[in-house]
Design a protein around this motif. Sequence first.
Motif, PDB file in Angstrom:
ATOM      1  N   CYS A 169      -2.104 -23.817  -9.696  1.00 16.58           N
ATOM      2  CA  CYS A 169      -0.976 -23.396  -9.985  1.00 16.58           C
ATOM      3  C   CYS A 169      -0.057 -24.804  -9.812  1.00 16.58           C
ATOM      4  O   CYS A 169      -0.400 -25.714  -8.871  1.00 16.58           O
ATOM      5  CB  CYS A 169      -0.008 -22.474  -9.321  1.00 16.58           C
ATOM      6  SG  CYS A 169       0.213 -22.679  -7.678  1.00 16.58           S
ATOM      7  N   HIS A 216      -0.005 -18.296  -3.529  1.00 18.36           N
ATOM      8  CA  HIS A 216      -1.214 -17.603  -3.836  1.00 18.36           C
ATOM      9  C   HIS A 216      -2.208 -17.954  -2.606  1.00 18.36           C
ATOM     10  O   HIS A 216      -2.998 -17.181  -2.050  1.00 18.36           O
ATOM     11  CB  HIS A 216      -1.921 -18.343  -5.000  1.00 18.36           C
ATOM     12  CG  HIS A 216      -0.926 -18.391  -6.242  1.00 18.36           C
ATOM     13  ND1 HIS A 216      -0.272 -19.581  -6.808  1.00 18.36           N
ATOM     14  CD2 HIS A 216      -0.027 -17.437  -6.768  1.00 18.36           C
ATOM     15  CE1 HIS A 216       0.475 -19.101  -7.850  1.00 18.36           C
ATOM     16  NE2 HIS A 216       0.605 -17.755  -7.602  1.00 18.36           N
ATOM     17  N   CYS A 218       1.144 -23.010  -1.662  1.00 16.60           N
ATOM     18  CA  CYS A 218       1.736 -22.201  -2.518  1.00 16.60           C
ATOM     19  C   CYS A 218       1.496 -20.563  -2.269  1.00 16.60           C
ATOM     20  O   CYS A 218       0.731 -20.299  -1.265  1.00 16.60           O
ATOM     21  CB  CYS A 218       1.170 -22.313  -3.934  1.00 16.60           C
ATOM     22  SG  CYS A 218      -0.518 -21.708  -4.248  1.00 16.60           S
ATOM     23  N   CYS A 250      -5.527 -24.310  -5.398  1.00 11.35           N
ATOM     24  CA  CYS A 250      -4.809 -23.523  -6.448  1.00 11.35           C
ATOM     25  C   CYS A 250      -4.706 -24.320  -7.472  1.00 11.35           C
ATOM     26  O   CYS A 250      -4.384 -25.480  -7.403  1.00 11.35           O
ATOM     27  CB  CYS A 250      -3.915 -22.743  -5.765  1.00 11.35           C
ATOM     28  SG  CYS A 250      -3.075 -21.491  -7.107  1.00 11.35           S
ATOM     29  N   PHE A 292       0.955 -25.674  -6.055  1.00 14.99           N
ATOM     30  CA  PHE A 292       0.096 -26.120  -5.215  1.00 14.99           C
ATOM     31  C   PHE A 292      -0.295 -27.724  -5.652  1.00 14.99           C
ATOM     32  O   PHE A 292      -0.464 -28.657  -4.734  1.00 14.99           O
ATOM     33  CB  PHE A 292      -1.508 -25.473  -5.316  1.00 14.99           C
ATOM     34  CG  PHE A 292      -2.542 -25.692  -4.146  1.00 14.99           C
ATOM     35  CD1 PHE A 292      -2.282 -25.263  -3.093  1.00 14.99           C
ATOM     36  CD2 PHE A 292      -3.211 -26.599  -4.630  1.00 14.99           C
ATOM     37  CE1 PHE A 292      -3.110 -25.492  -1.925  1.00 14.99           C
ATOM     38  CE2 PHE A 292      -4.234 -27.138  -3.515  1.00 14.99           C
ATOM     39  CZ  PHE A 292      -4.164 -26.491  -2.231  1.00 14.99           C
TER      40      PHE A 292
HETATM   41 ZN   LIG Z   1      -1.055 -21.195  -6.383  1.00 23.10          ZN
END
Ligand SMILES: [Zn+2]
Length: 120
Positions: A104, A115, A113, A102, A107
Motif C-alpha cells: 500500500c 495493515h 501502515c 505491504c 507502507f
Molecule cells: Zn499497508
Amino acid sequence: MKYFKEVTVWSDSNSTNHTYYMKDDKSAMVGYIKFGTSDLFKFKNPIRIDTRGRKFEVLKMKGESDEVYFGKKEEPKKDLITVKGSNGKEYYLEKIGSKYTCTCPGFTFRQKCKHVDTMA
Ligand SMILES: [Zn+2]
C-alpha cells in the motif's frame, strides 16, 4: 496459451519442426521448444507467426501462467496475504523474516501502515 508441435511435412528434408508456445488461436507465439530439446525458450514479446500451409498438433502439457506476456497482471503469490484498503484496492502483505511488508502507499512512504500493524 497452448503448445503446438509442428507436424508440417517440408519438401526440404533438412527442415526440422519445433514446438511453439502460442496463443490458442495461433495468432502469436511467445516461445518455442527447439526440436530435440525440452527447454522452453521465451521471447520478450509475442511474435506474429504465419501458420498458413503449416500443420500443428496441440501438445497436452501443463502450461505455466504466461498471462504476463500479454500485459495481464500476475497472480499474487500464495504466501502473500491480501488485504483490502479503505479505497477498495487490494494490497499484499508479505512476511520477510519476522517483518511484514505491504504494497500500500502508506507502507511505501513510511515503512509503516495499519495493515502491517494488525499482523504484529
Ligand atoms: Zn499497508
